[in-house]
Write a protein that holds these residues in place. Sequence first.
Motif, PDB file in Angstrom:
ATOM      1  N   GLN A   1     -32.995  -8.419  30.515  1.00 29.40           N
ATOM      2  CA  GLN A   1     -32.789  -7.147  30.235  1.00 29.40           C
ATOM      3  C   GLN A   1     -33.564  -6.456  29.106  1.00 29.40           C
ATOM      4  OE1 GLN A   1     -28.681  -6.672  28.575  1.00 29.40           O
ATOM      5  NE2 GLN A   1     -28.568  -4.615  28.740  1.00 29.40           N
ATOM      6  N   THR A   2     -34.073  -7.129  27.984  1.00 33.50           N
ATOM      7  CA  THR A   2     -34.942  -6.679  27.007  1.00 33.50           C
ATOM      8  C   THR A   2     -36.232  -6.253  27.638  1.00 33.50           C
ATOM      9  OG1 THR A   2     -33.999  -7.873  25.558  1.00 33.50           O
ATOM     10  CG2 THR A   2     -36.231  -7.127  24.958  1.00 33.50           C
ATOM     11  N   LEU A   3     -36.819  -7.080  28.585  1.00 35.00           N
ATOM     12  CA  LEU A   3     -37.977  -6.618  29.362  1.00 35.00           C
ATOM     13  C   LEU A   3     -37.912  -5.362  30.303  1.00 35.00           C
ATOM     14  CD1 LEU A   3     -40.825  -7.415  30.316  1.00 35.00           C
ATOM     15  CD2 LEU A   3     -39.856  -8.730  32.014  1.00 35.00           C
ATOM     16  N   ASP A   4     -36.631  -5.387  30.833  1.00 38.28           N
ATOM     17  CA  ASP A   4     -36.331  -4.184  31.436  1.00 38.28           C
ATOM     18  C   ASP A   4     -36.412  -2.893  30.670  1.00 38.28           C
ATOM     19  OD1 ASP A   4     -36.290  -5.376  33.770  1.00 38.28           O
ATOM     20  OD2 ASP A   4     -34.168  -5.507  34.136  1.00 38.28           O
ATOM     21  N   GLN A   5     -35.832  -3.079  29.748  1.00 43.10           N
ATOM     22  CA  GLN A   5     -35.828  -1.934  28.582  1.00 43.10           C
ATOM     23  C   GLN A   5     -37.084  -1.699  27.980  1.00 43.10           C
ATOM     24  OE1 GLN A   5     -33.112  -3.331  25.819  1.00 43.10           O
ATOM     25  NE2 GLN A   5     -31.334  -2.684  26.676  1.00 43.10           N
ATOM     26  N   LEU A   6     -37.953  -2.702  27.882  1.00 43.40           N
ATOM     27  CA  LEU A   6     -39.446  -2.202  27.419  1.00 43.40           C
ATOM     28  C   LEU A   6     -40.275  -1.629  28.281  1.00 43.40           C
ATOM     29  CD1 LEU A   6     -40.093  -5.489  25.104  1.00 43.40           C
ATOM     30  CD2 LEU A   6     -39.571  -3.183  24.341  1.00 43.40           C
ATOM     31  N   ALA A   7     -40.061  -1.922  29.752  1.00 43.66           N
ATOM     32  CA  ALA A   7     -40.826  -1.370  30.581  1.00 43.66           C
ATOM     33  C   ALA A   7     -40.185  -0.284  31.328  1.00 43.66           C
ATOM     34  CB  ALA A   7     -40.690  -2.485  31.859  1.00 43.66           C
ATOM     35  N   SER A   8     -39.127   0.328  30.728  1.00 45.89           N
ATOM     36  CA  SER A   8     -38.321   1.465  31.163  1.00 45.89           C
ATOM     37  C   SER A   8     -39.010   2.793  30.848  1.00 45.89           C
ATOM     38  CB  SER A   8     -37.038   1.590  30.950  1.00 45.89           C
ATOM     39  OG  SER A   8     -36.913   1.926  29.652  1.00 45.89           O
ATOM     40  N   SER A   9     -38.865   3.906  31.123  1.00 41.95           N
ATOM     41  CA  SER A   9     -39.459   5.330  30.640  1.00 41.95           C
ATOM     42  C   SER A   9     -38.749   5.565  29.613  1.00 41.95           C
ATOM     43  CB  SER A   9     -39.153   6.080  32.253  1.00 41.95           C
ATOM     44  OG  SER A   9     -38.055   6.365  32.294  1.00 41.95           O
ATOM     45  N   GLY A  10     -37.781   5.004  29.258  1.00 43.11           N
ATOM     46  CA  GLY A  10     -36.923   5.390  28.068  1.00 43.11           C
ATOM     47  C   GLY A  10     -35.925   6.710  28.378  1.00 43.11           C
ATOM     48  N   ASP A  11     -35.721   7.102  29.515  1.00 43.80           N
ATOM     49  CA  ASP A  11     -34.733   8.060  29.739  1.00 43.80           C
ATOM     50  C   ASP A  11     -33.305   7.352  30.533  1.00 43.80           C
ATOM     51  OD1 ASP A  11     -35.434   7.354  32.464  1.00 43.80           O
ATOM     52  OD2 ASP A  11     -36.300   9.175  32.905  1.00 43.80           O
ATOM     53  N   ASP A  12     -33.239   6.132  30.332  1.00 42.15           N
ATOM     54  CA  ASP A  12     -32.013   5.273  30.861  1.00 42.15           C
ATOM     55  C   ASP A  12     -31.856   5.334  32.156  1.00 42.15           C
ATOM     56  OD1 ASP A  12     -31.310   4.728  28.264  1.00 42.15           O
ATOM     57  OD2 ASP A  12     -30.001   6.593  27.996  1.00 42.15           O
ATOM     58  N   GLN A  13     -33.093   5.561  32.926  1.00 40.58           N
ATOM     59  CA  GLN A  13     -32.970   5.812  34.503  1.00 40.58           C
ATOM     60  C   GLN A  13     -33.736   4.168  34.935  1.00 40.58           C
ATOM     61  OE1 GLN A  13     -32.041   8.204  36.449  1.00 40.58           O
ATOM     62  NE2 GLN A  13     -31.413   9.054  34.555  1.00 40.58           N
ATOM     63  N   PRO A  14     -32.814   3.674  35.947  1.00 34.20           N
ATOM     64  CA  PRO A  14     -33.641   2.188  36.485  1.00 34.20           C
ATOM     65  C   PRO A  14     -34.916   2.550  37.132  1.00 34.20           C
ATOM     66  CG  PRO A  14     -31.949   3.478  37.979  1.00 34.20           C
ATOM     67  CD  PRO A  14     -31.939   4.529  36.955  1.00 34.20           C
ATOM     68  N   ILE A  15     -35.274   1.361  36.891  1.00 34.25           N
ATOM     69  CA  ILE A  15     -36.847   1.354  37.299  1.00 34.25           C
ATOM     70  C   ILE A  15     -36.763   0.889  38.862  1.00 34.25           C
ATOM     71  CG2 ILE A  15     -38.875  -0.283  37.298  1.00 34.25           C
ATOM     72  CD1 ILE A  15     -38.063  -1.170  34.654  1.00 34.25           C
ATOM     73  N   THR A  16     -37.490   1.577  39.624  1.00 34.84           N
ATOM     74  CA  THR A  16     -37.427   1.745  41.098  1.00 34.84           C
ATOM     75  C   THR A  16     -38.203   0.460  41.567  1.00 34.84           C
ATOM     76  OG1 THR A  16     -39.461   2.928  41.386  1.00 34.84           O
ATOM     77  CG2 THR A  16     -37.401   4.070  41.461  1.00 34.84           C
ATOM     78  N   GLN A  17     -37.853  -0.104  42.532  1.00 35.29           N
ATOM     79  CA  GLN A  17     -38.801  -1.296  43.040  1.00 35.29           C
ATOM     80  C   GLN A  17     -40.186  -0.982  43.266  1.00 35.29           C
ATOM     81  OE1 GLN A  17     -37.524  -4.534  43.275  1.00 35.29           O
ATOM     82  NE2 GLN A  17     -39.727  -4.914  43.457  1.00 35.29           N
ATOM     83  N   GLU A  18     -40.372   0.302  43.615  1.00 28.94           N
ATOM     84  CA  GLU A  18     -41.709   0.730  43.920  1.00 28.94           C
ATOM     85  C   GLU A  18     -42.616   0.787  42.530  1.00 28.94           C
ATOM     86  OE1 GLU A  18     -42.808   5.252  44.481  1.00 28.94           O
ATOM     87  OE2 GLU A  18     -43.433   4.360  46.306  1.00 28.94           O
ATOM     88  N   HIS A  19     -41.868   1.424  41.581  1.00 32.67           N
ATOM     89  CA  HIS A  19     -42.496   1.105  40.164  1.00 32.67           C
ATOM     90  C   HIS A  19     -42.721  -0.147  39.670  1.00 32.67           C
ATOM     91  CE1 HIS A  19     -44.098   3.194  36.383  1.00 32.67           C
ATOM     92  NE2 HIS A  19     -43.326   2.336  35.776  1.00 32.67           N
ATOM     93  N   ARG A  20     -41.868  -0.993  39.874  1.00 28.82           N
ATOM     94  CA  ARG A  20     -42.146  -2.281  39.473  1.00 28.82           C
ATOM     95  C   ARG A  20     -43.009  -2.912  40.187  1.00 28.82           C
ATOM     96  NH1 ARG A  20     -41.801  -5.211  35.463  1.00 28.82           N
ATOM     97  NH2 ARG A  20     -39.618  -4.483  34.996  1.00 28.82           N
ATOM     98  N   ASP A  21     -43.222  -2.814  41.593  1.00 32.17           N
ATOM     99  CA  ASP A  21     -44.296  -3.384  42.258  1.00 32.17           C
ATOM    100  C   ASP A  21     -45.596  -2.909  41.715  1.00 32.17           C
ATOM    101  OD1 ASP A  21     -42.298  -4.598  43.911  1.00 32.17           O
ATOM    102  OD2 ASP A  21     -42.602  -3.101  45.612  1.00 32.17           O
ATOM    103  N   TRP A  22     -45.599  -1.824  41.387  1.00 32.49           N
ATOM    104  CA  TRP A  22     -46.909  -1.215  40.897  1.00 32.49           C
ATOM    105  C   TRP A  22     -47.312  -1.646  39.565  1.00 32.49           C
ATOM    106  CZ3 TRP A  22     -47.663   1.527  36.445  1.00 32.49           C
ATOM    107  CH2 TRP A  22     -48.943   1.945  35.997  1.00 32.49           C
ATOM    108  N   MET A  23     -46.253  -1.898  38.651  1.00 32.55           N
ATOM    109  CA  MET A  23     -46.612  -2.508  37.334  1.00 32.55           C
ATOM    110  C   MET A  23     -47.170  -3.890  37.507  1.00 32.55           C
ATOM    111  SD  MET A  23     -43.671  -1.230  34.750  1.00 32.55           S
ATOM    112  CE  MET A  23     -42.284  -1.768  35.327  1.00 32.55           C
ATOM    113  N   ASN A  24     -46.291  -4.788  38.423  1.00 33.08           N
ATOM    114  CA  ASN A  24     -46.755  -6.074  38.712  1.00 33.08           C
ATOM    115  C   ASN A  24     -48.245  -6.141  39.188  1.00 33.08           C
ATOM    116  OD1 ASN A  24     -44.381  -6.939  37.842  1.00 33.08           O
ATOM    117  ND2 ASN A  24     -43.522  -7.525  39.833  1.00 33.08           N
TER     118      ASN A  24
END
Length: 62
Positions: free
Chosen positions: A7-30
């Motif tokens: 959960q902490t990793l998800d919070q740090l990687a998020s955009s900060g607007d409380d929106q979930p990280i899309t799988q497309e964005h997660r794939d791009w980050m990876n």
Amino acid sequence: METIEDQTLDQLASSGDDQPITQEHRDWMNAQIEETLAKKARGEIEYTPLDQVRREFGLDAS
């Protein structure tokens, strides 16, 4: 690459607007992370400590 569910990793990687990280964005980050680690493994880039960067830019590194 292994998937880390934290959960902490998800919070740090998020955009900060409380929106979930899309799988497309997660794939791009990876992909970006994997590309950077591959460059490091090939010796194309190296790690620079934050204190060194701060000194080079004239920021207080204390």
